[in-house]
Design a protein around this motif. Structure first.
Motif, mmCIF file in Angstrom:
data_model
loop_
_atom_site.group_PDB
_atom_site.id
_atom_site.type_symbol
_atom_site.label_atom_id
_atom_site.label_comp_id
_atom_site.label_asym_id
_atom_site.label_seq_id
_atom_site.Cartn_x
_atom_site.Cartn_y
_atom_site.Cartn_z
ATOM 1 N N HIS A 28 11.618 -6.003 2.883
ATOM 2 C CA HIS A 28 10.670 -6.431 1.860
ATOM 3 C C HIS A 28 9.390 -5.639 2.055
ATOM 4 N N TYR A 29 8.989 -4.924 1.023
ATOM 5 C CA TYR A 29 7.757 -4.142 1.063
ATOM 6 C C TYR A 29 6.776 -4.667 0.034
ATOM 7 N N GLU A 30 5.503 -4.550 0.358
ATOM 8 C CA GLU A 30 4.438 -4.914 -0.564
ATOM 9 C C GLU A 30 3.686 -3.645 -0.959
ATOM 10 N N PHE A 31 3.590 -3.422 -2.268
ATOM 11 C CA PHE A 31 2.875 -2.274 -2.814
ATOM 12 C C PHE A 31 1.530 -2.768 -3.309
ATOM 13 N N LEU A 32 0.471 -2.101 -2.885
ATOM 14 C CA LEU A 32 -0.887 -2.607 -3.038
ATOM 15 C C LEU A 32 -1.608 -2.004 -4.233
ATOM 16 N N ASP A 33 -2.438 -2.835 -4.847
ATOM 17 C CA ASP A 33 -3.308 -2.425 -5.951
ATOM 18 C C ASP A 33 -2.519 -1.860 -7.137
ATOM 19 N N VAL A 34 -1.406 -2.527 -7.462
ATOM 20 C CA VAL A 34 -0.562 -2.120 -8.586
ATOM 21 C C VAL A 34 -1.106 -2.789 -9.859
ATOM 22 N N PRO A 35 -1.480 -2.000 -10.864
ATOM 23 C CA PRO A 35 -1.998 -2.590 -12.099
ATOM 24 C C PRO A 35 -0.930 -3.430 -12.799
ATOM 25 N N VAL A 36 -1.378 -4.449 -13.504
ATOM 26 C CA VAL A 36 -0.442 -5.326 -14.212
ATOM 27 C C VAL A 36 0.393 -4.535 -15.216
ATOM 28 N N GLU A 37 -0.165 -3.478 -15.796
ATOM 29 C CA GLU A 37 0.575 -2.657 -16.755
ATOM 30 C C GLU A 37 1.755 -1.952 -16.077
#
Length: 75
Positions: A28-37
């Protein structure tokens, strides 16, 4: 959400963190600061793995999320 590489994913619009669980590794990875678009486009993409590889991976900072469980918004 049939995908040969991604088992599930989730997005928190408050923190802009996209969580992705992978089938092969179970990680499980978390990708940071991904815009809602970007999340909306990923969510609606027919080929989730292809979209991920072309638009998410290598475009956002990420971290391995150890021992975290979560619900899937991608089902």
């Amino acid at each position: 959400m049939p995908s040969t590489s991604i088992s599930k994913f989730d997005y928190d619009p408050n923190t802009r963190v996209l969580s992705v669980w992978f089938l092969a590794s179970g990680k499980h990875y978390e990708f940071l600061d991904v815009p809602v678009e970007a999340f909306a486009a990923f969510q609606s993409a027919f080929a989730k793995g292809r979209y991920f590889n072309n638009h998410i991976r290598n475009n956002y900072a990420f971290r391995l999320a150890e021992g975290k469980a979560g619900s899937s918004s991608g089902d």
